[in-house]
Design an enzyme around this catalytic site. Structure first.
Site, short mmCIF file in Angstrom:
data_model
loop_
_atom_site.label_atom_id
_atom_site.label_comp_id
_atom_site.label_asym_id
_atom_site.label_seq_id
_atom_site.Cartn_x
_atom_site.Cartn_y
_atom_site.Cartn_z
N GLU A 89 2.74 -3.54 8.22
CA GLU A 89 2.96 -4.94 7.55
C GLU A 89 4.45 -5.44 7.39
O GLU A 89 5.09 -4.30 7.33
CB GLU A 89 2.13 -5.02 6.18
CG GLU A 89 0.68 -5.27 6.29
CD GLU A 89 -0.01 -5.35 4.84
OE1 GLU A 89 -0.85 -6.06 5.04
OE2 GLU A 89 0.41 -4.90 3.95
N CYS A 346 7.22 -5.18 -3.25
CA CYS A 346 7.75 -3.88 -3.14
C CYS A 346 6.46 -2.80 -3.58
O CYS A 346 6.11 -2.80 -4.64
CB CYS A 346 8.96 -3.37 -4.23
SG CYS A 346 9.54 -1.81 -4.09
#
Length: 356
Positions: A89, A346
């Site tokens: 990703e 994150c």
């Protein structure tokens, strides 16, 4: 059938060993990285026999986008499938930047950051990170790293000359794949290519001290980010088992040796986890730890994910943590977590299996 080679894996001088004369390599680079050619037959300035030769020996589609999701904040997460079927990703983070023009008018334009993956999975086993749950499958090649950026720029009609920042903060530990990551940095920086200066490329690491030194010795001119997340070895080892191999002292020694532009700082990423590492006593210890280092602290509020045992701290506590650091002269910001609603923030990226 002959196996085609990924042309994105080659620096100009390497491609020049296979293709003559050298000015043709320059043209090929420009077609791929600046004109966003879809195939070799598009490269109309090349002789027909050379286009045929290229098509018989190379490809430049190392990644295929199989899914994308757009966040309400404008971030876009891309799921790429590699030639062997594995998946990674990447995230496009568009931001608005305002400037004052020559007439004193305020103008705004888009500024882009692309967060790229360097491995399929990760072996660092950080307890707060979703990527690590599936373990490490393999390293990405330089071309597979570059391919993510090229595809995203092309898909979003971002001109090659438009300023873009690259952060190696996606899936994987970049310094565990230093050979290919450093090559990707060089490929991206080519003037006949995307021309992304190393000063606009940030390599993030969980603290591989030996590789930090190796990266510094390469003198690439890249920026360095350290995923610190704790101020003592006991807690850091609990959060990040890699600390058993490279403790905080070893990391700090490596950082002090790292060559950094006078106008830049080493970024220290500090993930605030409710009740774990977000107390003011931790902030005070962090100030001591960074003494003598030209540092910038990036505070990140923990982003929850499926199966996580940790909690996101309050913004109020994060601001108190930031205020203490700032009062002691430490440059500190609280990172706005983009893409939370699409699991693109994150620690939320992972290799997603094919849908059955």
């Amino acid at each position: 059938m002959k196996e085609l080679v990924n042309i994105l894996d080659f620096l100009p001088e390497e491609l020049g060993e296979k293709i003559k004369p050298m000015f043709r390599v320059k043209q090929i680079y420009q077609w791929i990285y600046q004109k966003y050619a879809n195939n070799f037959s598009d490269m109309s300035s090349l002789p027909k026999d050379l286009r045929l030769e290229l098509a018989q020996n190379f490809h430049f589609s190392p990644v295929k986008c199989v899914k994308n999701e757009q966040s309400k904040d404008g971030s876009i997460k891309y799921l790429f499938e590699l030639i062997d079927g594995l998946r990674v990703e990447s995230v496009l983070l568009p931001m608005k930047e305002e400037k004052i023009d020559t007439e004193g008018k305020r103008i705004s334009h888009a500024r882009y950051t692309i967060c790229v993956s360097s491995q399929v999975g990760c072996k660092s086993s950080c307890s707060f990170c979703l990527t690590a749950k599936g373990g490490l499958k393999r390293n990405l090649s330089a071309g597979e790293i570059v391919g993510q950026i090229l595809w995203i720029k092309k898909q979003n009609n971002i001109p090659y000359e438009r300023r873009v920042n690259i952060v190696y903060m996606g899936m994987g530990e970049p310094l565990d794949n230093l050979k290919n990551v450093s090559k990707a940095v060089k490929i991206l920086a080519q003037n006949d290519g995307l021309a992304i200066s190393p000063r606009r490329q940030t390599i993030s690491t969980s603290g591989l001290a030996k590789q930090i030194k190796e990266l510094g010795q390469m003198n690439l001119g890249v920026l360095l980010a350290i995923s610190l997340h704790a101020v003592n070895d006991e807690l850091r080892t609990e959060l990040m088992p890699i600390n058993k191999a490279y403790n905080i002292a070893a990391i700090m020694d490596a950082v002090r040796e790292f060559p950094i532009d006078q106008r830049k700082r080493v970024m220290f990423e500090y993930l605030l986890i409710d009740g774990i590492n977000d107390k003011l006593e931790h902030a005070k210890e962090l100030v001591k730890l960074l003494n003598g280092i030209k540092a910038k602290v990036n505070l990140i509020l923990f982003n929850p994910h499926e199966g996580s045992l940790y909690k996101r701290p309050s913004l109020e506590n994060a601001i108190k943590f930031q205020d203490l650091l700032s009062s002691k002269g430490v440059t500190c910001t609280i990172r706005e977590s983009k893409g939370l609603d699409i699991s693109a923030a994150c620690g939320q990226l992972k290799e997603r299996a094919k849908e059955q």
